[in-house]
Structure formats: C-alpha cells, structure tokens
Design a protein around this motif. Structure first.
Motif, short mmCIF file in Angstrom:
data_model
loop_
_atom_site.label_atom_id
_atom_site.label_comp_id
_atom_site.label_asym_id
_atom_site.label_seq_id
_atom_site.Cartn_x
_atom_site.Cartn_y
_atom_site.Cartn_z
N SER A 182 0.28 -4.69 11.36
CA SER A 182 -0.02 -5.09 10.00
C SER A 182 -1.70 -5.30 10.33
O SER A 182 -2.28 -5.16 9.31
N ALA A 183 -2.20 -5.62 11.54
CA ALA A 183 -3.46 -5.63 11.75
C ALA A 183 -4.29 -4.61 11.63
O ALA A 183 -5.37 -4.44 10.90
N LEU A 184 -3.49 -3.39 12.03
CA LEU A 184 -4.19 -2.10 11.80
C LEU A 184 -4.22 -1.79 10.24
O LEU A 184 -5.48 -1.09 9.77
N LEU A 185 -3.30 -1.89 9.49
CA LEU A 185 -3.09 -1.62 8.19
C LEU A 185 -4.22 -2.75 7.36
O LEU A 185 -4.97 -2.02 6.48
N ARG A 186 -4.56 -3.75 7.78
CA ARG A 186 -5.58 -4.62 7.12
C ARG A 186 -7.07 -3.93 7.46
O ARG A 186 -7.78 -4.02 6.58
N ILE B 75 -4.59 -3.09 3.47
CA ILE B 75 -3.09 -3.37 3.06
C ILE B 75 -2.71 -4.36 3.68
O ILE B 75 -2.59 -4.61 5.03
N ASP B 76 -2.34 -5.38 3.02
CA ASP B 76 -1.72 -6.77 3.29
C ASP B 76 -0.09 -6.58 3.04
O ASP B 76 0.67 -6.19 2.39
N PHE C 68 4.21 -1.73 -2.16
CA PHE C 68 3.78 -1.57 -0.57
C PHE C 68 3.94 -0.05 -0.13
O PHE C 68 2.78 0.50 0.38
N ALA C 69 5.08 0.33 -0.32
CA ALA C 69 5.31 1.96 0.17
C ALA C 69 4.21 2.92 -0.70
O ALA C 69 3.84 3.77 -0.09
N ASP C 70 3.99 2.56 -2.00
CA ASP C 70 3.00 3.41 -2.64
C ASP C 70 1.64 3.25 -1.99
O ASP C 70 0.81 4.13 -2.05
N GLU C 71 1.23 1.96 -1.50
CA GLU C 71 -0.08 1.74 -0.88
C GLU C 71 0.05 2.59 0.24
O GLU C 71 -0.91 3.14 0.78
N LEU C 72 1.08 2.67 1.00
CA LEU C 72 1.06 3.31 2.44
C LEU C 72 0.96 4.80 1.94
O LEU C 72 0.24 5.58 2.84
N GLN C 73 1.48 5.37 0.90
CA GLN C 73 1.43 6.82 0.55
C GLN C 73 0.00 7.15 0.20
O GLN C 73 -0.42 8.08 0.72
N ARG C 74 -0.81 6.48 -0.36
CA ARG C 74 -2.12 6.59 -0.91
C ARG C 74 -2.89 6.71 0.39
O ARG C 74 -3.77 7.47 0.42
N PRO D 55 8.16 9.97 0.23
CA PRO D 55 9.38 9.66 1.00
C PRO D 55 9.46 8.27 1.35
O PRO D 55 10.52 7.67 1.76
N LEU D 56 8.61 7.70 1.45
CA LEU D 56 8.28 6.35 2.05
C LEU D 56 8.77 5.20 0.82
O LEU D 56 9.60 4.38 1.31
N ARG D 57 8.56 5.34 -0.11
CA ARG D 57 9.20 4.41 -1.31
C ARG D 57 10.69 4.86 -1.28
O ARG D 57 11.54 3.85 -1.53
#
Length: 229
Positions: free
Chosen positions: A62-66, A71-72, A87-93, A204-206
């Motif tokens: 979570s710290a890494l993503l922030r 990304i929160d 959230f999965a859409d944010e990860l994909q971007r 695929p994450l979503r």
C-alpha cells in the motif's frame, strides 16, 4: 552480477518504480521453488509464514502504491464490493505506464524458482499485489479463503497452483474438490506478458476481482444441486 532492475530499455516513468524496488523488503518464504517440488510439510510452513506476514505485506505494498502511483488502497480494502473494480482499473493504468520499464527475463521458470529477493525483488512486489487483490476478493466474498492447492490431480497434471498459496472455496453442488483462484499467477502473467494485447487492452486484474467477488467459479455448480450420495 547482472542487476536486472537497473537495466532500462529507455528512460520512462517506470524508472521511479525500479529505484523504489531496490529498497523494497523481500518476501522471504521458508521454502522457495515450485510448489510441486515441495513436500506437504514445507508447503504448510510456507502457508503459516504467509498468514503471519500478510498484514505487514499489505502495508508495504500500500505504501509503495501511494508513493510511486498515487493509488490509495484504503477504500477498496474497506469496501471491495463498491471500490475493487475501480481500484483494479487504477492498477492497470499504473501497470501500463510503469511495468514495461522492469525487465522480465527468465519468464515463468525464473518466477517459480525465485527467492523473490536481490535481482528478483520484483517478484516480492508482484506477490504483494496478489495478496492485495486476493484480500479484496476474500473480504468481499467470504466463500474464499487463503490456503494451499492440495488437489492430487492438480499436482499430477503439473498445475502451477499445486502446493502453492492460492484462494480456495469449498466444493458446492456436484463439484467435489475446492475451487482454486491462483491470484499470484494472474498478476505475474500480467507482468511477464505485458506486450500481449489481451493483457494491455483488457484488464485481467479487474476481471480477477469482479469474477472472484461474484463467485463465478461456483455459480454453475450451485445451480447443479448437491452431489449425489
């Protein structure tokens, strides 16, 4: 030694992620290697370690993503049904923008045999992302729980999930073995095959979180009714 995290195809935003990963805490399982090569007691020790460190690994990813993606994770973890898909859409971007800068030499063999440290630290990050996505599914659908794929047929068939940590759901209807959701395999596949149109154009994450939250794997078997006695 060849430092595969410092090698770059070209300058791009992903350099920030590569630099951050040099200080990322490795995930240190008691027994490394392919699940199929582990004894059942070794696999059980890996699961016990996983369950113990899971909260810490969630905090670290979570710290890494922030830091590197803005990304929160809090809203998605608190209410996966409402926020996991977005959230999965944010990860994909983020994956589209930054993962291509991380070399992926060695493919599946490197991942499966890795200790997830040193030159292979990226696999610690990917496992932590799998923990995060798996927790979204588990918290949003209590049918799922973390466990080991101990299906003898999966082991005999050489399934990657065999004796590895996955999400499991109890059998329903006429299905007689636990349902298996290998979250880490999905995340690693997304990383290793980033140039695949299906990984880039679809998400695929979503799909993972949506199908897991709905329980698509179990739906058909529930409709089929209980197993005959």
């Amino acid at each position: 030694m060849f430092d595969w995290l410092t090698r770059r195809r070209e300058a791009r935003p992903g350099d920030t992620l590569g630099a951050r990963l040099r200080d990322y805490p490795p995930y240190e399982a008691p027994h490394a290697g392919r699940g199929s090569a582990l004894r059942p007691d070794q696999a059980a020790e890996n699961l016990a370690c996983f369950e113990q460190v899971l909260p810490q690994r969630l905090q670290q990813v979570s710290a890494l993503l922030r830091e590197v993606a803005g990304i929160d994770t809090r809203a998605a973890l608190a209410d996966p049904s409402a926020h996991a898909a977005a959230f999965a859409d944010e990860l994909q971007r983020w994956a589209l923008a930054q993962w291509p800068a991380l070399p992926a030499e060695g493919g599946l063999a490197r991942w499966l045999d890795s200790r997830r440290s040193g030159d292979d630290i990226v696999f610690s990050m990917l496992l932590d992302l799998a923990i995060l996505l798996g927790e979204l599914v588990r918290r949003g659908n209590p049918d799922w729980h973390w466990g080991l794929d101990l299906d003898a047929k999966n082991l005999a068939d050489g399934m990657l999930s065999a004796r590895r940590i996955v999400l499991l759901a109890d059998p329903v209807g006429t299905h007689t073995t636990p349902f298996v959701l290998d979250v880490e395999d999905i995340v690693v596949h997304r990383f290793l095959h980033g140039d695949d149109p299906a990984q880039r154009l679809l998400n695929p994450l979503r799909r993972l979180v949506e199908e897991g939250l709905r329980g698509d794997a179990m739906a058909h078997w529930r409709q089929a009714g209980p197993a005959p006695r």
